[in-house]
Write a protein that holds these residues in place. Structure first.
Motif, short mmCIF file in Angstrom:
data_model
loop_
_atom_site.label_atom_id
_atom_site.label_comp_id
_atom_site.label_asym_id
_atom_site.label_seq_id
_atom_site.Cartn_x
_atom_site.Cartn_y
_atom_site.Cartn_z
N THR A 79 0.83 -0.98 -0.10
CA THR A 79 0.18 0.14 0.02
C THR A 79 1.13 1.55 0.63
O THR A 79 0.95 2.23 0.54
N GLY A 80 2.04 1.52 -0.44
CA GLY A 80 2.90 2.43 -0.49
C GLY A 80 3.80 2.37 0.66
O GLY A 80 4.70 3.32 0.53
N ALA A 81 3.76 1.91 1.72
CA ALA A 81 4.90 1.90 2.79
C ALA A 81 6.07 1.95 2.67
O ALA A 81 6.12 0.85 1.88
N GLU A 82 7.00 1.89 3.34
CA GLU A 82 8.68 1.55 3.02
C GLU A 82 9.29 1.98 4.80
O GLU A 82 9.08 2.56 4.95
N ASN A 84 -5.64 -11.44 4.03
CA ASN A 84 -6.76 -10.47 4.94
C ASN A 84 -5.99 -9.25 5.11
O ASN A 84 -5.16 -8.90 4.98
N PRO A 85 -7.40 -8.25 5.01
CA PRO A 85 -7.39 -6.63 5.24
C PRO A 85 -6.18 -6.61 6.58
O PRO A 85 -5.66 -5.35 7.25
N LEU A 86 -6.83 -7.09 8.05
CA LEU A 86 -6.60 -6.62 8.77
C LEU A 86 -4.60 -6.86 9.03
O LEU A 86 -3.69 -6.32 9.82
N LEU A 87 -3.81 -7.78 8.23
CA LEU A 87 -3.24 -8.13 8.46
C LEU A 87 -2.69 -6.98 7.30
O LEU A 87 -1.54 -6.57 7.13
N ARG A 88 -3.40 -7.18 5.77
CA ARG A 88 -2.45 -5.95 5.09
C ARG A 88 -2.22 -4.62 6.08
O ARG A 88 -0.67 -4.28 5.76
N THR A 89 -2.89 -3.74 7.12
CA THR A 89 -2.95 -2.78 7.78
C THR A 89 -1.49 -3.09 8.69
O THR A 89 -0.98 -2.06 8.49
N LEU A 90 -1.64 -4.07 9.25
CA LEU A 90 -0.57 -4.45 10.33
C LEU A 90 0.86 -4.49 9.37
O LEU A 90 1.64 -3.34 9.52
N ILE A 97 6.53 2.75 11.08
CA ILE A 97 6.95 2.83 12.20
C ILE A 97 8.07 2.32 12.37
O ILE A 97 9.04 3.27 12.47
N THR A 98 8.95 1.10 11.80
CA THR A 98 10.36 0.97 12.09
C THR A 98 11.16 1.76 10.97
O THR A 98 12.08 2.33 11.66
N ASN A 99 10.65 1.81 10.02
CA ASN A 99 11.46 2.81 9.75
C ASN A 99 11.84 4.14 9.94
O ASN A 99 12.45 4.88 9.62
N GLN A 100 11.17 4.54 11.29
CA GLN A 100 10.91 6.23 11.81
C GLN A 100 12.00 5.66 13.28
O GLN A 100 12.24 6.58 13.45
N THR A 122 15.50 4.00 14.13
CA THR A 122 16.45 4.52 13.73
C THR A 122 17.69 3.05 14.20
O THR A 122 17.96 2.33 13.72
N PRO A 123 17.42 3.06 15.53
CA PRO A 123 18.16 2.16 16.27
C PRO A 123 17.40 0.41 16.19
O PRO A 123 17.81 -0.44 16.41
N LEU A 124 15.95 0.47 15.63
CA LEU A 124 15.68 -0.82 15.73
C LEU A 124 15.92 -1.31 14.59
O LEU A 124 16.45 -2.25 13.76
N LYS A 125 16.04 -0.80 13.25
CA LYS A 125 16.88 -0.75 11.86
C LYS A 125 17.89 -1.69 12.35
O LYS A 125 17.85 -2.31 11.81
N LYS A 126 18.96 -0.92 13.18
CA LYS A 126 20.05 -1.34 13.21
C LYS A 126 20.54 -2.52 13.67
O LYS A 126 21.13 -3.21 13.46
N ILE A 127 19.47 -2.65 14.67
CA ILE A 127 19.06 -3.55 14.83
C ILE A 127 18.43 -5.40 14.24
O ILE A 127 19.57 -5.77 13.78
N LEU A 128 17.41 -4.91 13.31
CA LEU A 128 17.05 -5.73 12.49
C LEU A 128 18.49 -6.13 11.04
O LEU A 128 18.81 -7.09 10.95
N MET A 129 19.19 -4.87 10.83
CA MET A 129 20.30 -5.26 9.89
C MET A 129 21.56 -5.89 10.23
O MET A 129 22.06 -6.18 9.29
N GLN A 130 21.90 -5.77 11.67
CA GLN A 130 22.76 -5.98 11.99
C GLN A 130 23.44 -7.25 11.89
O GLN A 130 24.51 -7.79 11.16
N HIS A 131 22.50 -8.67 11.63
CA HIS A 131 22.36 -9.56 11.43
C HIS A 131 22.96 -9.90 10.22
O HIS A 131 23.68 -11.00 9.84
#
Length: 398
Positions: free
Chosen positions: A97-100, A368-374, A381-384, A386-395
């Motif tokens: 839906t355009g989320a990035e 599922n519409p609910l899963l699509r929204t989530l 939200i994750t894109n905003q 930065t510390p979480l993004k670093k954790i995700l990418m580190q591995h």
């Protein structure tokens, strides 16, 4: 099939460590799936004699910084043509839906997130390195007949009558591993009901070193940067959709890929014929058996959406080599406690990568519409954060 075994004891400071008493077996990896190990496959001699760099290979690997370091240590990286390697400086992931979600090398504090290179070039370089090692006997071609495990060693019989005895057999023979079957290691593959369609394109707009990925209702499209403003495509779609894509003319395929990619890279021109391969998940309870250790696709299969299959396999090889080289006074490189240590150390990494790719595939391949929204809200939200993004990418950088 290639088989090699070391002839001398390892030296801790050797650039090409090969623990004494091991025999390794490999075959050409299943189409489109990287074995992620240092063992080359069927056809390696042909690669050595006839290697041509005119046409691009549609089978590419995304090599993590950790895997690159491993290849540099072995001397392999220096043999690769730098003009045929592209650095991934940024990743852009789009929901349906355009989320990035964006990742950048600058944000992570590294020179690049990954390097994109051709599978055939990597195999060729690995084969060259193997041939420079004076502590190996290469048997190529060779075909295995039987594997028999005794208390103190394993016996590998070949079709030509030759018999090899070793303390440890390393199975690196791909997703349909013969070694795995002979060792009695069983698993139930899960069919993803998707095929990976691969091809390379020249594009009219610069990719700027960015890897793009779109999660869509009918599949997952990735366009990875190559040199000279070219890109490599991996499009995971249903088997029926894969047949349709392969039947298109070059111009029709280019148009459909460009549309699915939101025309991000402008017009496309096909430079390699499309090919496809089935996708599956294979999770094993054990990746070792008496006198046997599995690495690469022989030990695990996963969805290519994260580009981590080859890197997970390289981490297998690195971990096994580290354990064998650090075994101290233990003279038996196939000792049960060493194999248990290898299996314990690899389980978490393998599980994380398989669970992540399995979960993402099913999260986005869902109406599922609910899963699509989530899922799209989660990306945004994750894109905003930065510390979480670093954790995700580190591995993924290991």
């Amino acid at each position: 099939m290639s088989i090699w075994r070391p002839e001398v004891s390892p030296q801790a400071d050797s650039p090409h460590p090969n623990p004494e008493g091991t025999t390794s077996q490999s075959t050409k990896p299943a189409s489109g799936q990287a074995a992620g190990d240092l063992l080359l496959g069927e056809g390696a001699n042909e690669l050595l004699r006839e290697r041509k760099f005119d046409a691009w290979d549609s089978r590419i690997y995304a090599i993590s910084p950790g895997s690159r370091g491993f290849l540099e240590q072995s001397g392999t990286w220096a043999l690769l043509d730098a003009n045929r390697i592209a650095a991934v400086e940024e990743m852009r992931i789009f929901g349906d839906t355009g989320a990035e979600l964006d990742f950048s090398a600058y944000q992570m504090g590294v020179p690049e997130l990954a390097c994109i290179l051709e599978g055939s070039a990597l195999q060729h370089a690995l084969w060259q390195v193997l041939q420079t090692q004076d502590n190996l006997t290469l048997l190529h071609p060779a075909q295995c007949k039987t594997l028999t495990v005794h208390d103190g060693q394993a016996e590998l019989a070949l079709q030509d009558g030759c018999c090899l005895n070793a303390k440890l057999i390393v199975g690196a023979d791909g997703r349909d591993s013969w070694i795995r079957q002979q060792a009695g290691i069983t698993g139930n593959p899960i069919d993803y009901q998707q095929h990976g369609v691969v091809a390379n394109f020249a594009c009219t707009s610069s990719h700027r070193g960015i890897a793009h990925q779109w999660f869509q209702a009918d599949g997952i499209l990735a366009l990875l940067p190559l040199p000279d403003n070219q890109v490599s495509m991996v499009w995971s779609v249903s088997p029926e959709r894969a047949v349709q894509l392969l039947a298109l003319s070059p111009d029709e395929l280019c148009a459909q890929v460009a549309t699915a990619a939101k025309n991000t890279l402008g017009g496309l021109h096909l430079i390699t014929p499309p090919a496809n391969f089935p996708l599956r998940l294979l999770t094993l309870e054990h990746i070792t058996a008496p006198r046997v250790a599995l690495i690469g696709d022989a030990a695990h299969n996963m969805h290519p959406l994260a580009g981590q299959g080859v890197n997970t396999g390289f981490r297998d090889a690195r971990q096994l080599a580290d354990i064998l080289l650090a075994r101290g006074v233990q003279t038996d490189c196939g000792a049960a406690q060493l194999l248990r240590r290898y299996e314990r150390k690899r389980k978490e990494d393998i599980y994380i990568m398989q669970a992540t790719t399995y979960g993402l595939k099913h999260l986005f391949n869902n109406t599922n519409p609910l899963l699509r929204t989530l899922r799209n809200s989660g990306l945004a939200i994750t894109n905003q954060i930065t510390p979480l993004k670093k954790i995700l990418m580190q591995h993924a950088l290991n």
